[in-house]
Design a protein around this motif. Structure first.
Motif, short mmCIF file in Angstrom:
data_model
loop_
_atom_site.label_atom_id
_atom_site.label_comp_id
_atom_site.label_asym_id
_atom_site.label_seq_id
_atom_site.Cartn_x
_atom_site.Cartn_y
_atom_site.Cartn_z
N THR A 161 -5.34 -10.15 3.93
CA THR A 161 -6.63 -10.70 4.34
C THR A 161 -6.65 -12.19 4.05
O THR A 161 -6.08 -12.65 3.06
CB THR A 161 -7.80 -10.03 3.60
OG1 THR A 161 -7.61 -10.17 2.17
CG2 THR A 161 -7.88 -8.56 3.94
N GLU A 214 4.80 -1.69 4.14
CA GLU A 214 3.44 -1.60 4.64
C GLU A 214 2.52 -2.24 3.61
O GLU A 214 2.58 -1.94 2.42
CB GLU A 214 3.05 -0.15 4.90
CG GLU A 214 1.74 -0.01 5.67
CD GLU A 214 1.55 1.39 6.24
OE1 GLU A 214 0.43 1.68 6.71
OE2 GLU A 214 2.51 2.18 6.20
N THR A 255 -1.40 -4.72 3.01
CA THR A 255 -2.66 -5.26 3.50
C THR A 255 -2.63 -6.78 3.31
O THR A 255 -2.06 -7.28 2.35
CB THR A 255 -3.87 -4.69 2.75
OG1 THR A 255 -3.75 -5.00 1.35
CG2 THR A 255 -3.94 -3.19 2.94
N VAL A 312 0.81 -1.22 0.00
CA VAL A 312 0.00 0.00 0.00
C VAL A 312 0.85 1.27 0.00
O VAL A 312 0.30 2.36 -0.07
CB VAL A 312 -0.95 0.00 1.21
CG1 VAL A 312 -1.95 -1.14 1.11
CG2 VAL A 312 -0.18 -0.09 2.53
N GLU A 330 -7.58 -0.87 8.49
CA GLU A 330 -8.08 -2.24 8.56
C GLU A 330 -7.20 -3.17 7.73
O GLU A 330 -6.89 -2.90 6.58
CB GLU A 330 -9.52 -2.30 8.06
CG GLU A 330 -10.17 -3.66 8.20
CD GLU A 330 -11.63 -3.66 7.76
OE1 GLU A 330 -12.27 -4.70 7.86
OE2 GLU A 330 -12.08 -2.59 7.28
N ASN A 331 -6.81 -4.29 8.36
CA ASN A 331 -6.00 -5.31 7.70
C ASN A 331 -4.68 -4.77 7.15
O ASN A 331 -4.14 -5.31 6.18
CB ASN A 331 -6.79 -5.97 6.56
CG ASN A 331 -8.03 -6.69 7.05
OD1 ASN A 331 -8.02 -7.29 8.12
ND2 ASN A 331 -9.09 -6.62 6.28
N ARG A 332 -4.16 -3.74 7.77
CA ARG A 332 -2.88 -3.18 7.33
C ARG A 332 -1.79 -3.55 8.33
O ARG A 332 -2.01 -3.53 9.55
CB ARG A 332 -2.96 -1.66 7.18
CG ARG A 332 -3.92 -1.22 6.09
CD ARG A 332 -3.93 0.28 5.89
NE ARG A 332 -2.68 0.77 5.33
CZ ARG A 332 -2.55 1.97 4.77
NH1 ARG A 332 -3.60 2.79 4.69
NH2 ARG A 332 -1.40 2.36 4.28
N TYR A 333 -0.63 -3.87 7.80
CA TYR A 333 0.48 -4.33 8.63
C TYR A 333 1.77 -3.67 8.15
O TYR A 333 1.86 -3.21 7.01
CB TYR A 333 0.62 -5.85 8.56
CG TYR A 333 -0.62 -6.59 9.01
CD1 TYR A 333 -0.80 -6.94 10.34
CD2 TYR A 333 -1.62 -6.92 8.10
CE1 TYR A 333 -1.93 -7.61 10.76
CE2 TYR A 333 -2.76 -7.59 8.51
CZ TYR A 333 -2.91 -7.93 9.84
OH TYR A 333 -4.04 -8.57 10.24
#
Length: 815
Positions: free
Chosen positions: A296, A292, A294, A278, A339-342
């Motif tokens: 899922t 960085e 996402t 992202v 949301e769902n970001r790492y």
């Protein structure tokens, strides 16, 4: 010799006489088979199955008794008469050939036998007569076949099972009254779903890979299972257990005699993970790559890997077998905002392609072993920057060694002669032949290590570096095959670190190991006792690392030149972060502990002391001073922009900022954003000339995104403001990186290190806490303790319903 037609006629007579005997027993057998295919036998079970079988057998024997009494085995003469009748012969030619005349053979008798012999050459035996036709004048046998075939089709896949049970000599469970079955479904552990007990129902939707388990009591024999492959074992007298893995929708039928159970199970397909990058990856001078992304998945991604391949440069994707993978420890992946970001931090400095143009992609692997990939992105793989000449040389030789050396050539001498004498063959492996057999890369490494070890003593202020080089050289020379040098990559890396950092290298390695252990334990949800022990190790490693930093700083006279104040400020901040990490760990706040550990790790990573004495007796150039001041102010702008972004996110989440809504909150945030925009413009005006095109482009993009964020805040568009602020942060970091590279180049050109800066790389005259680091306040920590105590108090309340108590216990387990 009896002709073949006679044998066939005898068999025909045998069938015609046996058919009346077999008619009734076969009829009873057909009735028994039809009843078993219809499911009656399995419902009856024993002893009624045996009673029915014996009764039908007795009935068939009674009806067959008259035919048995009339039974006669067909003779040879009867077979001959049957052949003569079937062939239409007269005069009994078989007898004529066997008879002898009483008065001797006359010419007439010989002529008669010749005619009979000629007649027998054309004889034949017809098929047996319809023996059952006389018994079954109404065609009941045809009806029996039709009924039997219909029952077989009706039974379906259970036809063979029912017939086997009906004719099995083993006893069956009687009536189904004693057999009791318990069914449950065990989802895979990685799904996190509880066991599903099928008490009153026989259908369920279960995750793919679940195990259907059953325990059946009261069966005299092992049950049969259809609908999948099952493992069945007898775990006790009359107690059977079965387990079946479910990978597709299944109609499972379990049968044994009268016992029958059917389960309709729908399998929820487990899809592979879906990942996407992202933002642009970030890097630092220690060879760390920050990404960085996402991620899922149906039940969560368990493992991550960074895949790396050399960039072909033509826009084509490298083949699958050219990608190398680096496993990412669980603690190195932390949740990011959204949301769902790492955010993952990967050490790439030790990779063979470090410093080269590569393609990278993130790989996520779920609990089922399925993997998902992001799209490839091109970048220059971060490498560790070694400033010490010896460290650079060792790192360079390690790089060449990693690129591939090949295999050793075979030994030219007869090594087997000592085996017979009881000696090891390698005792005769002459040392001079070891290096001669080595591939070119290993020979070059041996020469390079020898040359580095012969450097003047001024290059070895640390004798451990010298000893490490000489030891490595002798190990390379003594190696007999390439496998003997598997440890050389690690050894050379540690030598380079020791040459660069001195005693600080050991402290840094211990700190990284303690950090990884604690991060991994937090990621997998370890218990309090294990976390407490790991935290103590991490805290001790941190103290040792800070002590090593101070020793290096004192040796280079940095503390004497004003660095002590900055070090004290950093120590206070470190202690505050350690306290926050300890409290979050004790409270069971896993996410808070991981955030505090990430912030503390980032602070420790930035604490670099240039111990080479670069700050002694040297002055900073005007350009270097201006760049350093600009870089410090950029750091403050980045910190304030990040804080403003977090505040925008919180207000947007709470509803204070909504689409199309205008109010005081949006205008106040917009004014602060405009202030930051103005501060950036003033900073750029005072920036020294000579900025690269990449830096100018990054700062222009940051200014444009700040303006867009301000406009979005004024109109109440929270999401639009967040997107613009994220882009502004990314552009500011890119510009700061370009500025830092200019500063480093200027310092190197003037022979100046960082002797007048504190361990965070800031001027000791104005050291302070950066805005990027967030430490939980005392109020927040006290609030967390109050909540935990209240949960514990309510858990002991005897008036709670079971549902309320279970809910509170789940909260306590989590926090």
């Amino acid at each position: 010799m009896t002709p073949l037609p006679v044998h066939l006629a005898r068999l025909a007579l045998l069938w015609e006489r046996a058919a009346p005997v077999l008619a009734w027993p076969l009829a009873m057998l057909a009735v028994y088979a039809t009843l078993s295919l219809a499911g009656l036998i399995e419902r009856m079970g024993d002893p009624w199955r045996a009673v029915l079988a014996v009764g039908l057998l007795a009935l068939g024997a009674a009806f067959a008794t008259p035919a048995v009494r009339a039974w006669r085995w067909p003779s040879r003469n009867e077979a001959q008469r049957r052949v003569e009748a079937d062939s239409g012969l007269k005069g009994r030619p078989f007898e004529a050939l066997e008879d002898e005349p009483a008065t001797g053979e006359s010419v007439l008798w010989l002529a008669h036998r010749g005619r009979m012999r000629e007649a027998l050459r054309q004889v034949k035996a017809r098929r047996p007569r319809a023996a059952w036709a006389s018994l079954d004048t109404h065609g009941a046998r045809i009806s029996a076949v039709i009924v039997l075939a219909t029952a077989f089709v009706y039974a379906g896949d259970m036809a063979t099972v029912r017939l086997s049970d009906a004719f099995s000599p083993l006893p069956l469970a009687g009536g189904g009254e004693r057999a009791v079955a318990e069914f449950w479904v065990e989802p895979p552990d990685y799904t996190g779903r509880p066991v599903v007990f099928l008490r009153e129902r026989r259908e369920a939707r279960v995750p793919q890979g679940s195990v259907l388990a059953a325990r059946i009591t009261g069966l005299a024999r092992q049950p049969r299972v259809s609908g999948g492959e099952a493992v069945i074992e007898e775990i006790g007298a009359g107690v059977h257990q079965l387990r079946m893995t479910l990978n597709a929708d299944s109609a499972v039928i379990v049968r044994s005699g009268a016992f029958t159970e059917r389960l309709d199970l729908e399998v929820i397909e487990d899809t592979p993970p879906r990942l996407a990058l992202v933002s642009e990856p970030e890097s630092d001078g220690q060879g760390l790559l920050m990404l960085e992304f996402t991620a899922t998945d149906d039940y969560g991604v368990e493992r991550y890997r960074l895949q790396i391949a050399r960039d072909p440069g033509d826009g084509a994707n490298p083949p699958d077998d050219s990608w190398d993978a680096i496993d990412i420890p669980p603690g190195a992946v932390v949740p990011a905002r959204g949301e769902n970001r790492y955010r993952a931090t990967v050490e790439t400095a030790r990779h063979v392609l470090a410093g080269e143009r590569v393609l990278v992609r993130m790989e996520g692997i779920d609990g089922a072993g399925q993997s998902g990939l992001t799209g490839p992105i091109g970048l220059r793989l971060p490498q560790r920057l070694f400033l010490d000449a010896m460290a650079r040389a060792v790192a360079y030789e390690r790089r060449l060694f990693l690129e591939g050396s090949g295999e050793y050539a075979p030994h030219p001498g007869p090594l087997a002669r000592h085996v017979e004498d009881g000696f090891w063959p390698w005792l005769d492996d002459e040392p001079e032949l070891r290096l001669e057999r080595a591939p070119h890369g290993v020979q070059r490494l041996a020469r390079a290590l020898d040359a580095l070890g012969d450097a003047p003593s001024a290059h070895f202020p640390d004798r451990i570096v010298f000893l490490g080089l000489r030891t490595a050289m002798h190990q390379v020379r003594r190696a007999r095959e390439i496998g003997d040098l598997d440890h050389m990559e690690e050894d050379l890396w540690q030598i380079a670190l020791r040459a660069e950092l001195g005693t600080l290298a050991d402290a840094e390695a211990a700190l990284r190991a303690a950090e990884r252990a604690l991060s991994d334990a937090l990621a997998r949800g370890a218990d309090e006792m294990e976390l407490a022990a790991l935290f103590e190790q991490f805290e001790e490693a941190t103290r040792n690392y800070i002590a090593a930093l101070m020793r290096e700083a004192m040796q280079s006279d940095q503390l004497a030149s004003g660095g002590g104040q900055g070090m004290n400020l950093n120590a206070d901040m470190l202690q505050e972060l350690l306290d926050a990490l300890r409290e979050a760990t004790e409270l069971g706040d896993t996410e808070g502990a991981r955030r505090a550990l990430a912030q503390l790790t980032e602070l420790l990573r930035n604490m670099q002391i240039m111990a080479g004495g670069g700050g002694q007796g040297q002055t900073e150039s005007a350009l270097g001073r201006a760049l350093r001041e600009a870089l410090e102010e950029l750091g403050e702008v980045i910190g304030e922009q990040r804080g403003l972004t977090d505040e925008t996110y919180e207000q947007s989440r709470s509803g204070d900022l909504a689409e199309g809504r205008e109010g005081e909150e949006g205008r106040a945030l917009a004014e602060r954003q405009d202030g930051l925009r103005g501060r950036l413009a003033e900073l750029l005006e005072n920036m020294p000339d000579g900025m690269s095109e990449e830096g100018e482009r990054a700062f222009d993009e940051a200014a444009r995104q700040m303006d867009e964020a301000s406009r979005a805040l004024q109109r109440g568009d929270g999401q639009g403001a967040l997107d613009a602020q994220d882009e502004a942060l990314s552009a500011l970091r890119e510009g700061a990186a370009e500025t830092a590279e200019r500063l480093q180049a200027e310092n190197e050109a003037n022979g100046r290190g960082q002797g007048d800066r504190d361990p965070l790389g800031r001027d000791t005259d104005g050291g302070g806490v950066g805005g990027d680091t967030e430490v939980p306040s005392e109020m927040e920590r006290q609030r967390a303790r109050d909540i935990l105590e209240e949960l514990r108090r309510r858990a002991g309340d005897g008036s709670l319903t079971p549902e309320e108590r279970a809910y509170i216990e789940r909260l306590l387990d989590r926090f």
